[in-house]
Design an enzyme around this catalytic site. Sequence first.
Site, PDB file in Angstrom:
ATOM      1  N   SER A 153       0.791  -1.227   0.000  1.00  0.00           N
ATOM      2  CA  SER A 153       0.000   0.000   0.000  1.00  0.00           C
ATOM      3  C   SER A 153       0.823   1.275   0.000  1.00  0.00           C
ATOM      4  O   SER A 153       0.320   2.325  -0.409  1.00  0.00           O
ATOM      5  CB  SER A 153      -0.943   0.009   1.209  1.00  0.00           C
ATOM      6  OG  SER A 153      -0.220  -0.057   2.419  1.00  0.00           O
ATOM      7  N   HIS A 209      -5.470  -3.820  -1.863  1.00  0.00           N
ATOM      8  CA  HIS A 209      -5.257  -2.884  -2.969  1.00  0.00           C
ATOM      9  C   HIS A 209      -5.179  -3.581  -4.323  1.00  0.00           C
ATOM     10  O   HIS A 209      -4.951  -2.921  -5.339  1.00  0.00           O
ATOM     11  CB  HIS A 209      -3.992  -2.059  -2.732  1.00  0.00           C
ATOM     12  CG  HIS A 209      -4.168  -0.993  -1.693  1.00  0.00           C
ATOM     13  ND1 HIS A 209      -4.732   0.229  -1.969  1.00  0.00           N
ATOM     14  CD2 HIS A 209      -3.874  -0.985  -0.375  1.00  0.00           C
ATOM     15  CE1 HIS A 209      -4.770   0.959  -0.869  1.00  0.00           C
ATOM     16  NE2 HIS A 209      -4.256   0.245   0.118  1.00  0.00           N
ATOM     17  N   LYS A 254     -12.319   0.471  -0.737  1.00  0.00           N
ATOM     18  CA  LYS A 254     -11.421   0.727  -1.856  1.00  0.00           C
ATOM     19  C   LYS A 254     -12.156   0.571  -3.195  1.00  0.00           C
ATOM     20  O   LYS A 254     -13.156   1.228  -3.437  1.00  0.00           O
ATOM     21  CB  LYS A 254     -10.177  -0.128  -1.729  1.00  0.00           C
ATOM     22  CG  LYS A 254      -9.413   0.192  -0.436  1.00  0.00           C
ATOM     23  CD  LYS A 254      -8.147  -0.574  -0.296  1.00  0.00           C
ATOM     24  CE  LYS A 254      -7.346  -0.114   0.906  1.00  0.00           C
ATOM     25  NZ  LYS A 254      -7.996  -0.369   2.217  1.00  0.00           N
TER      26      LYS A 254
END
Length: 392
Positions: A181, A209, A240
Amino acid sequence: MADFRHIEEQLRELKEAGRYRPMTVWKDGSDAWMTVEGGKRALQMSSNNYLGFTHHPKLKAAAIAATEKYGVGSGSVRTITGTLSIHDELEWKLAAFKGTEAALVFQSGFTTNQGVLGTILGPDDVVISDELNHASIIDGIRLTKASRRIFAHKDMNQLEAVLKECGSYRQRVVVTDGVFSMDGDIAPLPAIVELAEKYDALVYVDDAHASGVLGKHGKGSTDHFGLHGRVHFQIGTLSKAVGAVGGYVATARAAKELMINSARSFLFSTSLPPSVAASCIAALEVLQEEPELTERLWRNADGFRRRLQALGFDTGESETPIIPIIVGQPERALAFSKRLLEEGVCAQGIVYPTVAMDKGRVRLIVTAQHSEADLRFAADVLENVGKEFGLV
């Protein structure tokens, strides 16, 4: 009478070290452009809203319909009365999406790592973790009684050496982020899997991610590398790229059943609001119906990274839509971030202890929402402010 003097002293030390960050309050929802309290508009380049799903009409319609049907909350933890049909449907669809026997949803990615690691690791086990894994993995490991080994970031020689040393443990679990990240680089998952198979270890990948970003239709790093059936625990996020909130593990049915009965962060937390579960189901459908969103995300990210590198910025090891600009000492990184916001670009400063003391940075996240004009504006601002700081 007790007071807050020790807490105030810690706060003062943070400020003196240049590591104090006040909260920024935004007046509107997550989007390419947002309004800071006070009325200033800024190009948002710190959001994890990779595909713009927070405003996708299909997700919003699903959330509204579920609220009308089920209400605003579930009323209980999952093991009492909090497993509604919408939660069950989401888990079946996540398992199908990820190509596993089962999936279990938690309240956040953080609590997913705490719950899963706390369930699968015991005092006779060893967990082997990349040194740059996310804080939720680190904290999840700390809550277990397992032995711990750390290997240098993506260093496969060191990982193999550790695996050789750990043959006497009941169970070996290798843990890695799929996409890291802070640097935006991708784990060498094929090599990790090969070593794990060689030394009889389980593989655990946190795809926070990578969810919605890597792999066909955003299925994650396991799909990206074609490793289906060889990764034992795939951790994903429902925030996200998915646009809502929550986390999940995609794994074997037996592992899910054990976690339902043992994972403390699952057992003692009220289940997701029905509107969130419905939004996530809709997101899985959109991921497969609108692949052009992921294509645009990567086109934007690759083009913008090349532009920054051509200007002379140090973008570290980035190979995903996460693009850091390495600045240096904490106070300088935060000052750079502040100047960018003054010029209309929100790029969050990241400093010690999240990254090394001399690796302070601003972390840019490019999304599918950004237009070419947006990215030109960001590059121009970064160039001008970068010259002020001697970065280009």
